[in-house]
Design an enzyme around this catalytic site. Structure first.
Site, mmCIF file in Angstrom:
data_model
loop_
_atom_site.group_PDB
_atom_site.id
_atom_site.type_symbol
_atom_site.label_atom_id
_atom_site.label_comp_id
_atom_site.label_asym_id
_atom_site.label_seq_id
_atom_site.Cartn_x
_atom_site.Cartn_y
_atom_site.Cartn_z
ATOM 1 N N ASP A 145 -23.606 -36.935 44.646
ATOM 2 C CA ASP A 145 -24.578 -37.835 44.378
ATOM 3 C C ASP A 145 -23.662 -39.031 43.963
ATOM 4 O OD1 ASP A 145 -26.424 -39.726 43.014
ATOM 5 O OD2 ASP A 145 -27.882 -37.987 43.000
ATOM 6 N N SER A 202 -34.820 -39.143 41.278
ATOM 7 C CA SER A 202 -34.103 -40.299 40.970
ATOM 8 C C SER A 202 -34.707 -41.014 39.584
ATOM 9 C CB SER A 202 -33.948 -41.508 41.942
ATOM 10 O OG SER A 202 -33.039 -42.452 41.808
ATOM 11 N N HIS A 228 -27.827 -38.118 46.977
ATOM 12 C CA HIS A 228 -28.982 -38.414 46.449
ATOM 13 C C HIS A 228 -30.052 -38.540 47.562
ATOM 14 C CE1 HIS A 228 -30.520 -40.454 42.678
ATOM 15 N NE2 HIS A 228 -31.065 -41.484 43.699
#
Length: 410
Positions: A337, A240, A370
């Site tokens: 994601d 991230s 994610h």
């Protein structure tokens, strides 16, 4: 009890549906991520709970009412969806192996059976052969300038090193909670791994985050030998915001702009493994979700209220820092994601491949949300194994080249 069973199974079915196809839209991205992430990576546990709940309900109350039958139908649909999610997760090993094969790297563990013992204990991060030395200071400034080191208890000499950068949108997060499965796995193989904190926004503005990380690299090169580390081989990874920062570390090696007062320190890295990262800080790609992020308050918090567009945005963008001498990259991103679009990763890889003379591998994981690597799961354990294969192949290639280079120099 019947109504409670129906409600539980309705929630269960909604979570499963979101895992299979996340709710779209910026407004829903955060709740869609949290719900989808946990359901996807904990699918075996949720499937087991679904089957037990249904069996217990039938044993106690039967299936005589409409609510009973509706609840059981939802449980069946959830079970089917969770099974499909598990099948998708199982394919991660092959997806990673295919990505490595494209750059001439074999994953020796590809196709091996799932380690159900590991995925059944998702939050168990310790191994008897791995030691952790916590909260070492790599620069003055308090807790945000601390690092944890994971190493094999035997401290083998000349061990390759890895720097792990946590995510959290540049505003939250800690070295204590991310990258642990990967670091413990590598440390058990003889690596020295360091999980690092760095200043967070809005208290810190760009490029304070990157400057701190470069100080951590300098510290690790100077002090890694205490744990058996080889200063000549240091790789970087993160997820991230950590993926963004890992890419920036790799693409700004020894840049004096980001090394004020320590310009002579070697901050280059041998390889970079960014996962589900942000690569376009100036909306160069034109991707709708990226443009919305760039125009959101998060960019202002990270870059500072006085940031100029596009100059300051480009300065913090990996996409604007591509270079021919970039180190080998392995970029990993999930198709589902909700926070950072997979199309952003695809564009970054495409442009990096067009410029870099080093291998650039790209693994796109079908059905992955994610943060899929935060704890052990069917998917994350396979991804970790392949990352280890990639990093070890980079080190082997460097070791093979170095003697030849030395002999020519002589």
């Amino acid at each position: 009890m019947t109504q409670g069973f129906l409600l539980r199974q309705a929630i269960n079915a909604a979570l499963t549906a979101n895992a299979l196809r996340p709710v779209p839209g910026m407004w829903a991205s955060v709740p869609a991520f949290f719900a989808g992430w946990l359901t996807t990576e904990l699918a075996p546990q949720q499937l087991g709970a679904t089957l037990v709940d249904a069996a217990v309900h039938v044993a106690r109350h039967g299936a005589s009412t409409r609510a009973d039958r509706a609840g059981l139908a939802l449980a069946a649909l959830s079970a089917a969806g969770l099974t499909a999610t598990m099948v998708s997760s199982r394919r991660a090993g092959q997806e990673m192996a295919d990505a490595l094969r494209e750059i001439g790297v074999d994953d020796p563990g590809a196709g091996s059976p799932i380690d159900w013992r590991s995925s059944s204990r998702p939050f168990r991060m310790r191994r008897d052969d791995v030691a952790r030395v916590g909260n070492l200071e790599y620069a003055p400034g308090g807790v945000r300038f601390r690092v944890d080191v994971y190493h094999h208890r035997d401290t083998p000499p000349n061990a390759p090193m890895l720097l792990q950068i946590h995510g959290g949108g540049w505003v939250i997060g800690s070295k204590d909670h991310q990258g642990l499965p990967l670091m413990v796995e590598l440390a058990s193989r003889g690596w020295v791994c360091a999980a690092v904190n760095y200043p967070l926004s809005p208290r810190a503005s760009w490029p304070a985050h990157l400057i701190a990380l470069k100080r951590a690299i300098g510290w690790l090169r100077e002090n890694g030998g205490r744990f058996g580390g080889d200063p000549d081989f240091l790789a970087v990874t993160g997820g991230s915001a950590g993926g963004h920062l890992a890419a920036m570390v790799a693409l700004t090696a020894n840049d004096p702009e980001f090394q004020p007062g320590f310009e002579d320190v070697d901050t280059s890295v041998a390889a970079c493994v960014p996962m589900y990262g942000a690569y376009d800080f100036a909306a160069e790609t034109g991707i709708k979700q990226v443009r919305a992020r760039v125009e959101s308050r998060i960019s202002e918090m990270v870059l500072g209220k006085g940031a100029r567009f596009p100059e300051d945005y480009l300065a913090a963008s990996p996409l604007a820092r591509l270079r021919a001498d970039a180190p080998p990259f392995l970029v990993v991103h999930g198709t589902h994601d909700s926070l950072l679009p997979v199309t952003e990763a695809r564009e970054f890889v495409s442009r990096l491949r067009a410029i870099s003379t080093s291998p650039v591998a790209y693994a796109e994981l079908r059905g992955a949300q994610h943060a899929f690597d935060i704890f052990h799961s069917i998917r994350s354990d396979q991804v970790i194994r392949a990352i280890a294969a990639f990093l070890e192949s980079v080190r082997a290639r460097r070791s093979a080249v170095s003697p030849a280079t030395d002999s020519r120099a002589g």
